[in-house]
Design a protein around this motif. Structure first.
Motif, PDB file in Angstrom:
ATOM      1  N   PRO A   1      -7.410 -47.186  15.475  1.00 60.24           N
ATOM      2  CA  PRO A   1      -8.777 -46.726  15.760  1.00 60.24           C
ATOM      3  C   PRO A   1      -9.047 -46.649  17.260  1.00 60.24           C
TER       4      PRO A   1
ATOM      5  N   GLU B   1      -8.646 -43.871  11.013  1.00 64.72           N
ATOM      6  CA  GLU B   1      -9.456 -44.549  10.011  1.00 64.72           C
ATOM      7  C   GLU B   1      -9.281 -43.972   8.614  1.00 64.72           C
TER       8      GLU B   1
ATOM      9  N   ILE C   1     -11.711 -43.789   5.575  1.00 63.56           N
ATOM     10  CA  ILE C   1     -13.132 -43.987   5.302  1.00 63.56           C
ATOM     11  C   ILE C   1     -13.435 -43.666   3.849  1.00 63.56           C
TER      12      ILE C   1
ATOM     13  N   ALA D   1      -6.825 -39.132   9.931  1.00 66.16           N
ATOM     14  CA  ALA D   1      -7.939 -39.789   9.245  1.00 66.16           C
ATOM     15  C   ALA D   1      -7.984 -39.337   7.791  1.00 66.16           C
TER      16      ALA D   1
ATOM     17  N   ASP E   1     -10.800 -48.637   5.524  1.00 65.15           N
ATOM     18  CA  ASP E   1     -11.065 -49.460   6.697  1.00 65.15           C
ATOM     19  C   ASP E   1     -12.564 -49.668   6.862  1.00 65.15           C
ATOM     20  N   ARG E   2     -13.334 -48.657   6.481  1.00 63.49           N
ATOM     21  CA  ARG E   2     -14.787 -48.764   6.498  1.00 63.49           C
ATOM     22  C   ARG E   2     -15.340 -48.080   5.275  1.00 63.49           C
TER      23      ARG E   2
END
Lengths: 270, 247
Positions: A15, A48, A50, A209, A225-226
């Motif tokens: 990141p 990332e 997501i 990503a 990751d999020r």
């Protein structure tokens, strides 16, 4: 600070706070008079994974389609590597649908090379390196034995794996997944999620990503990751849940359970 | 032999026997209803010539209709204005009975080969057009989105998605139209001709040569059946992934 500028080695998939790959700023998506999503703001960094987590019909798929450049936004700003979706020539975006959408008259391998064929324009003839790339992808998704089989000869899980390989064939920088394994049984789904993670982590692709739409809380916690927790329609950002757990993630682990609880609480309709 | 073949075949043989027995037992005059044995017994090589005429006209018209309808369907789907303008006219023509148009065709094209070809083409054109348009439009929105994400142009969408996608619809329509083409050819022959099964039927029934009428009817059915199964043969190989129902 820009690490590249000062000459330090950079892991392109780690990141980087200053490299917002996808930026959504007060984005609203509207179908006629109906608001499908927004206003919503978020960013996705390079490296990332997501998850867009929200209830069915909340507009999360519309968000994904807007990022893919398939539908326009009504207001706000949406950019991929600084350019509007669909025009970002430097960044390739691959979208994987909930349904496999394999062409029934093509074999697994022929389906996978489709993006390469289309990219060649009118000739439609792919070269040897593209063919070997397709074969490599077939192997990567575990379909080597079924390379010459037709879609109707494959199980649902195998069809989705072929669809994943086809999406990767266009060498995307950003992979968009619209509940990719949502129509499959839980066993197949878990196996495919692991397969997806291993491809993502392997570094064998250009992927920078991954944005995955899901309505499964455990799936979001296991993969991302999020987690962007979205409201019901029109989708607004309720909460961002960071998942700082190493892979492979064990659902029996106490931290996993804690994050699961936090996400559940955030997703609960108030 | 499969059961699916044996059962209908046995019923057919049974019906023919009942027919034979009925005609003999009830002493029906030959000009009203000839017995199967008489129909088969009076078969003549000249029937083959008439079959040749009718089959040739039907096939030629059918082929012309197939090519034109397929091309037309692509134009309709590619250019919406053409579709909006011509589709209602096409539907109107489709509902006009061929029997009503056939005399005009003979008037314009004469009593020879071409008026029959035109009738066959006209009647088989519309089912193919309508079904092919339907097939070209059939790929669901997700498929079109998929091609958009791959940045395919219109030509590629047609070549790699729409056309293959519509093939099952196309074949299903061809099978419907194959029997219609024979109707067209025979109607054309009814109106004015010197050859063909339609001509044979008109002349023979006028002379009360009823066995010849039955022979012509049987021959027309045979042409239709052979066209249907030839198409099905190719359909099974070309459109191997799906088969739509043909009514």
């Amino acid at each position: 600070m820009n690490l590249r500028a000062v000459g330090l080695p950079v892991d392109s998939r780690a990141p980087q706070p200053d490299a917002g790959l996808v930026l959504a700023d007060n984005v609203i998506i509207r179908f006629g008079d109906v608001d499908a999503a927004g206003p919503i703001s978020f960013s996705v960094m390079s490296g990332e994974f997501i998850s867009l987590l929200g209830p069915s019909g909340c507009g999360k798929s519309s968000l994904l389609r807007a990022i893919a450049g398939l539908i326009p936004i009504a207001s706000g700003r949406l950019s991929i590597a600084g350019q509007p979706p669909g025009e970002a020539a430097a960044m390739r975006v691959g979208l994987m649908f909930q349904k496999p959408l394999l062409l029934p008259w093509r074999t697994t391998l022929q389906n996978i090379v489709l993006p390469a064929e289309i990219a060649t324009g009118s000739s439609g003839a792919i070269d040897r390196s593209e063919r070997s790339q397709a074969l490599e992808l077939v192997r990567m998704v575990g379909l080597s034995e079924f390379a010459d089989a037709y879609p109707h000869q494959l199980s649902g899980g195998m069809q989705q794996r072929a669809a994943l390989a086809r999406t990767l064939m266009s060498d995307p920088d950003i992979l968009l997944l619209d509940e990719p394994f949502g129509a499959l049984d839980e066993f197949t789904r878990e196996a495919l999620n692991e397969k997806l993670l291993s491809i993502w982590k392997s570094g064998a692709t250009r992927l920078k990503a991954v944005i995955m739409v899901t309505h499964s809380i455990p799936e979001a916690v296991a993969m991302s990751d999020r987690i962007l927790v979205l409201s019901s329609r029109p989708a607004r950002l309720l909460e961002v849940v960071p998942v700082r757990l190493s892979h492979p993630r064990d659902p029996a682990n106490a931290d996993f359970a804690r994050i699961l609880g936090v996400t559940r609480a955030a997703a609960r309709p108030s | 032999m499969t059961r699916a073949f044996v059962v209908p075949f046995s019923f057919f043989v049974g019906l023919v026997i009942v027919w034979q027995v009925f005609v003999v037992a009830a002493a029906i005059p030959e000009y009203l209803l000839p017995s199967p044995l008489v129909i088969v017994g009076t078969l003549d090589k000249s029937l083959l010539t008439e079959i040749g005429y009718t089959a040739g006209e039907a096939l030629c018209g059918f082929a012309i209709a197939g090519v034109l309808a397929f091309t037309g369907a692509i134009l309709f789907v590619r250019f919406r204005t053409i579709e909006q303008g011509l589709f209602p006219i096409a539907i109107t023509l489709k509902t006009t009975p061929i029997v009503a148009i056939a005399p005009l065709l003979v008037l314009w094209l004469g009593t020879g080969w071409w008026s029959k070809v035109a009738a066959a083409a006209l009647i088989s054109f519309f089912p193919v057009l309508v079904n092919t348009v339907k097939g070209l439009k059939a790929p669901e929105a997700d498929f079109q989105d998929l091609f958009r994400t791959m940045r395919a142009d219109q030509f590629q969408v047609f070549r790699k998605l729409r056309v293959p996608y519509c093939l099952p619809y196309f074949f299903s329509a061809l099978k419907i139209s194959s029997s219609l083409a024979i109707v067209g050819a025979i109607v054309g022959e009814f109106v004015g001709a010197e050859h063909g099964l339609g001509y044979l039927i008109v002349i023979s029934s006028a002379h009360l040569e009823t066995p010849a009428v039955f022979q012509a009817i049987g021959a027309a059915a045979l042409i239709g059946i052979s066209m249907f199964y030839t198409l099905e043969f190719f359909e099974k190989r070309i459109v191997f992934w799906i088969q739509l129902e043909t009514e």
